[in-house]
Design a protein around this motif. Sequence first.
Motif, PDB file in Angstrom:
ATOM      1  N   UNK A 275      16.077  -5.058  -9.229  1.00 42.58           N
ATOM      2  CA  UNK A 275      16.788  -5.362 -10.469  1.00 42.58           C
ATOM      3  C   UNK A 275      17.796  -4.245 -10.734  1.00 42.58           C
ATOM      4  N   UNK A 276      18.829  -4.564 -11.448  1.00 46.96           N
ATOM      5  CA  UNK A 276      19.777  -3.542 -11.879  1.00 46.96           C
ATOM      6  C   UNK A 276      19.065  -2.628 -12.872  1.00 46.96           C
ATOM      7  N   UNK A 277      19.344  -1.321 -12.862  1.00 46.66           N
ATOM      8  CA  UNK A 277      18.673  -0.410 -13.790  1.00 46.66           C
ATOM      9  C   UNK A 277      18.826  -0.818 -15.261  1.00 46.66           C
ATOM     10  N   UNK A 278      20.012  -1.267 -15.631  1.00 41.06           N
ATOM     11  CA  UNK A 278      20.235  -1.668 -17.013  1.00 41.06           C
ATOM     12  C   UNK A 278      19.383  -2.884 -17.376  1.00 41.06           C
ATOM     13  N   UNK A 279      19.266  -3.843 -16.448  1.00 33.61           N
ATOM     14  CA  UNK A 279      18.476  -5.050 -16.675  1.00 33.61           C
ATOM     15  C   UNK A 279      17.000  -4.696 -16.821  1.00 33.61           C
ATOM     16  N   UNK A 280      16.505  -3.852 -15.916  1.00 35.34           N
ATOM     17  CA  UNK A 280      15.104  -3.441 -15.965  1.00 35.34           C
ATOM     18  C   UNK A 280      14.821  -2.687 -17.264  1.00 35.34           C
ATOM     19  N   UNK A 281      15.727  -1.790 -17.637  1.00 30.66           N
ATOM     20  CA  UNK A 281      15.546  -1.031 -18.864  1.00 30.66           C
ATOM     21  C   UNK A 281      15.536  -1.912 -20.098  1.00 30.66           C
TER      22      UNK A 281
ATOM     23  N   UNK B  35      17.938   6.493 -21.030  1.00 28.12           N
ATOM     24  CA  UNK B  35      16.508   6.728 -20.814  1.00 28.12           C
ATOM     25  C   UNK B  35      16.089   6.257 -19.422  1.00 28.12           C
ATOM     26  N   UNK B  36      16.616   5.132 -18.979  1.00 30.81           N
ATOM     27  CA  UNK B  36      16.293   4.605 -17.645  1.00 30.81           C
ATOM     28  C   UNK B  36      16.706   5.617 -16.582  1.00 30.81           C
ATOM     29  N   UNK B  37      17.928   6.120 -16.660  1.00 32.27           N
ATOM     30  CA  UNK B  37      18.414   7.040 -15.634  1.00 32.27           C
ATOM     31  C   UNK B  37      17.684   8.381 -15.665  1.00 32.27           C
ATOM     32  N   UNK B  38      17.300   8.836 -16.847  1.00 30.40           N
ATOM     33  CA  UNK B  38      16.514  10.072 -16.947  1.00 30.40           C
ATOM     34  C   UNK B  38      15.145   9.865 -16.301  1.00 30.40           C
ATOM     35  N   UNK B  39      14.510   8.725 -16.577  1.00 33.93           N
ATOM     36  CA  UNK B  39      13.197   8.434 -15.990  1.00 33.93           C
ATOM     37  C   UNK B  39      13.282   8.304 -14.464  1.00 33.93           C
ATOM     38  N   UNK B  40      14.351   7.698 -13.969  1.00 36.31           N
ATOM     39  CA  UNK B  40      14.528   7.590 -12.520  1.00 36.31           C
ATOM     40  C   UNK B  40      14.669   8.976 -11.906  1.00 36.31           C
ATOM     41  N   UNK B  41      15.507   9.808 -12.512  1.00 42.04           N
ATOM     42  CA  UNK B  41      15.717  11.168 -12.013  1.00 42.04           C
ATOM     43  C   UNK B  41      14.407  11.952 -11.990  1.00 42.04           C
ATOM     44  N   UNK B  42      13.685  11.936 -13.098  1.00 43.99           N
ATOM     45  CA  UNK B  42      12.426  12.686 -13.173  1.00 43.99           C
ATOM     46  C   UNK B  42      11.376  12.095 -12.230  1.00 43.99           C
TER      47      UNK B  42
ATOM     48  N   UNK C 198       0.833  -1.204   0.000  1.00 46.11           N
ATOM     49  CA  UNK C 198       0.000   0.000   0.000  1.00 46.11           C
ATOM     50  C   UNK C 198       0.871   1.259   0.000  1.00 46.11           C
ATOM     51  N   UNK C 199       1.901   1.253   0.821  1.00 43.24           N
ATOM     52  CA  UNK C 199       2.790   2.412   0.893  1.00 43.24           C
ATOM     53  C   UNK C 199       3.481   2.623  -0.448  1.00 43.24           C
ATOM     54  N   UNK C 200       3.942   1.561  -1.060  1.00 37.06           N
ATOM     55  CA  UNK C 200       4.618   1.658  -2.344  1.00 37.06           C
ATOM     56  C   UNK C 200       3.669   2.203  -3.407  1.00 37.06           C
ATOM     57  N   UNK C 201       2.441   1.695  -3.441  1.00 40.79           N
ATOM     58  CA  UNK C 201       1.458   2.172  -4.416  1.00 40.79           C
ATOM     59  C   UNK C 201       1.162   3.656  -4.237  1.00 40.79           C
ATOM     60  N   UNK C 202       1.027   4.097  -2.991  1.00 41.54           N
ATOM     61  CA  UNK C 202       0.767   5.514  -2.737  1.00 41.54           C
ATOM     62  C   UNK C 202       1.907   6.374  -3.259  1.00 41.54           C
ATOM     63  N   UNK C 203       3.107   5.929  -3.029  1.00 39.28           N
ATOM     64  CA  UNK C 203       4.279   6.701  -3.445  1.00 39.28           C
ATOM     65  C   UNK C 203       4.393   6.730  -4.975  1.00 39.28           C
ATOM     66  N   UNK C 204       4.169   5.589  -5.624  1.00 38.64           N
ATOM     67  CA  UNK C 204       4.380   5.491  -7.067  1.00 38.64           C
ATOM     68  C   UNK C 204       3.185   5.978  -7.889  1.00 38.64           C
ATOM     69  N   UNK C 205       2.095   6.281  -7.237  1.00 37.99           N
ATOM     70  CA  UNK C 205       0.857   6.644  -7.930  1.00 37.99           C
ATOM     71  C   UNK C 205       0.988   7.884  -8.806  1.00 37.99           C
ATOM     72  N   UNK C 206       1.919   8.768  -8.509  1.00 42.15           N
ATOM     73  CA  UNK C 206       2.062  10.005  -9.285  1.00 42.15           C
ATOM     74  C   UNK C 206       2.816   9.780 -10.603  1.00 42.15           C
TER      75      UNK C 206
ATOM     76  N   UNK D 209       9.172  -0.139  -9.849  1.00 43.20           N
ATOM     77  CA  UNK D 209       8.937  -1.422  -9.168  1.00 43.20           C
ATOM     78  C   UNK D 209      10.083  -2.390  -9.428  1.00 43.20           C
ATOM     79  N   UNK D 210      10.481  -2.475 -10.691  1.00 35.93           N
ATOM     80  CA  UNK D 210      11.559  -3.407 -11.042  1.00 35.93           C
ATOM     81  C   UNK D 210      12.867  -3.046 -10.318  1.00 35.93           C
TER      82      UNK D 210
END
Length: 189
Positions: free
Chosen positions: A149-155, A164-171, A124-132, A142-143
Amino acid sequence: MRASEDNFIRLLRMRKEEGIQYVIETYGGLIRSIVYGRLSRFPDRAEECMNDIFFGIWQNIDGFDEKKGSFINWAAGVARLETIDMLRKIQREKGAVSVVPIEDMVILQEDRELLTLVEQEISEETEQILNCLSSKDRELFRRIFVEEQEPETAGCAMGMSRDNVYVRIFRGKKKIRRKMQSWKGTKVV
């Protein structure tokens, strides 16, 4: 030296007991509400978590930067992270496989219920945080942050380049910070 709002951080950095005592007296209520809001079903673990938080503040005060935000937001962040760590610790302990005599199967059932409650609390806490975030960014977060997971693997699995993965994480982190600021009505570090 007597601790006050003006000097308690300096006292903490000098490892003076008056500094942590001031933090406990002044910010203990806030930290307690964060901890018990998530660990109310585990009062013994809540107290242990409170101790871990104050010890973490004591040990990591050099990580606090006045230029980036207020002490209260930094301490609240430490409290939230320690509380989530405690929930994960409880989940790992309850998830451990053990041999139980047939007479004790009721206890095993209670442990499953407790594990379910802990998993639900974290979920529930994770969903609330990621909802935006957008659905694609939620999946990425989530990955990386839940499934670890490693960012490269998830990407790669999601068809994204490393950049793109690192830009999305930053934003995404910026969006989450803004959302948390609006929840609390204060600036979050």
